[in-house]
Design an enzyme around this catalytic site. Structure first.
Site, PDB file in Angstrom:
ATOM      1  N   CYS A 108       0.795  -1.241   0.000  1.00 46.01           N
ATOM      2  CA  CYS A 108       0.000   0.000   0.000  1.00 46.01           C
ATOM      3  C   CYS A 108       0.827   1.290   0.000  1.00 46.01           C
ATOM      4  CB  CYS A 108      -0.992  -0.033   1.157  1.00 46.01           C
ATOM      5  SG  CYS A 108      -2.019  -1.515   1.107  1.00 46.01           S
ATOM      6  N   HIS A 242      -3.913   6.811   2.790  1.00 47.51           N
ATOM      7  CA  HIS A 242      -4.227   5.558   2.082  1.00 47.51           C
ATOM      8  C   HIS A 242      -5.647   5.122   2.427  1.00 47.51           C
ATOM      9  CE1 HIS A 242      -4.305   1.502   0.749  1.00 47.51           C
ATOM     10  NE2 HIS A 242      -4.061   0.965   1.930  1.00 47.51           N
ATOM     11  N   ASN A 272     -10.157  -0.535  -0.924  1.00 46.16           N
ATOM     12  CA  ASN A 272      -8.709  -0.396  -0.772  1.00 46.16           C
ATOM     13  C   ASN A 272      -8.030  -0.900  -2.044  1.00 46.16           C
ATOM     14  OD1 ASN A 272      -6.012  -0.776  -0.157  1.00 46.16           O
ATOM     15  ND2 ASN A 272      -6.378  -1.705   1.842  1.00 46.16           N
TER      16      ASN A 272
END
Ligand code: UT7
Length: 315
Positions: A108, A242, A272
């Site tokens: 990520c 994020h 996500n």
């Protein structure tokens, strides 16, 4: 370096929580309050490399550059259909890009790791224009029988073009290696010699521990980096966090003691998308005209590794 172009591309298929609850024991009533996710884009008939190339073309167009102007390409990706060559080469082939290129798998925080690498190349005087593409299809990593992971993720690609300048004020990279927290095993080809036990499994994640890591490291990374940049939290116009879980974003905001309104989110209809999350959010905010010259953007991301990273960028 300074940012001169952003782009993004999403799969056309949007999968709602209600749709998932038709084949899995879950519900919008469980997913939405715990994550902020209503739907996510999921690859069906697209190729990930086409999404990556589309995001890159949009970013180049905004920058007013052509592939020939790019002299270094960094591609961030966790999983794609090719073991080799790297996804960078697959995307570059689609776009007629022939500069040196590397692939990184920092999960990520990949976009921030890529910015840090690019800045190092700029400082060494080796490059004039750098393209970063983060292209991810986490929907292919999770088991669609595992309700605790598959509902969280969405696919997509985000891109950014940087040129010489002094707008990236600081970066911070952090690692707490612990592959038991988020990992996916892949079985390799057998050989006549391997005698050890090998695994083959979709994504395994200790959600609560990752949640705690995300909030703790992000609050710490942002505080340290803002101070190192000679700024205060009040100077920050936009916190580009994020997009893993709306509750994580809220907990980070509370941990920093910052009021609502400076934390843009798109998780409700994206989920996500790993390293693509930050550059997709960046591109969407940019194309809405949210950023003004001189605005301070702070990026913070966290994920498998466990890795985290933060960056301060002046618009
Ligand atoms: O980029 C970083 C990537 N990782 C993350 O962002 C993950 C961070 N962690 C999280 O976001 C949260 O921990 C989750 C959203 C993954 C889970 O939330 P939670 O409040 O920590 O729930 P839990 O895992 O403790 O599960 C609570 C219950 C369990 O049932 P029991 O054991 O209490 O009976 C789960 O089986 O909820 C159940 N559950 C579900 N129920 C319906 C787990 N997933 C689902 C689901 N639908 N999708």
């Amino acid at each position: 370096m300074k940012l001169i172009g952003t782009g993004s591309a999403l799969p056309h298929r949007q999968v709602t929580n209600d749709e998932i609850s038709q084949f899995l024991d879950t519900s919008d009533a469980w997913i939405c309050p715990r994550t902020g996710i209503h739907s996510r884009h999921v690859i069906s008939d697209e190729q990930l490399e086409d999404l990556g190339a589309e995001a890159a073309r949009k970013a180049l167009e905004m920058a007013g550059l052509t592939p020939a102007d790019i002299d270094f390409f960094i591609c961030s990706n966790v999983v794609n259909e090719y073991m080799t060559p790297g996804l960078s080469c697959i995307i570059a082939h689609k776009m007629g890009l022939v500069c040196p290129m590397i692939d990184i798998n920092c999960a990520c925080p990949g976009f921030i790791y890529a910015m840090d690498i690019a800045e190092t190349y700029f400082q060494a005087g080796k490059v004039s224009n750098v393209l970063i593409v983060c292209a991810e299809e986490p929907s292919r990593m999770t088991s669609w029988e595992d309700r605790s992971t598959c509902v969280l993720f969405g696919d997509g690609a985000g891109a950014a073009v940087f040129t010489k300048g002094d707008k990236l004020k600081a970066t911070k990279l952090n690692a707490e290696p612990s592959p038991d927290k988020i990992c996916e095993y892949r079985r390799l080809m057998p050989t006549p010699f391997v005698t050890k036990e090998e695994h083959d499994s979709p994504l395994l994640m200790k959600g609560r521990e990752v949640f705690r890591f995300a909030v703790t490291t992000s609050v710490r990374d942002i505080r340290e980096l803002v101070e190192k940049s000679g700024l205060t939290l009040d100077d920050v116009n936009w916190f580009m966090i994020h997009q893993a879980n709306l509750r994580i974003v809220d907990a980070i905001r509370e941990g920093l003691g910052v009021e609502q309104g400076r934390f843009p989110t798109n998780i409700a209809d994206h989920g996500n998308s790993s390293s693509a999350s930050c550059p997709i959010l960046l591109d969407e905010c940019n194309r809405k005209g949210m950023f003004k010259p001189g605005d301070i953007l702070v990026f913070s991301a966290f994920g498998a590794g466990l890795l985290s990273a933060a960056a301060v960028l002046e618009w």
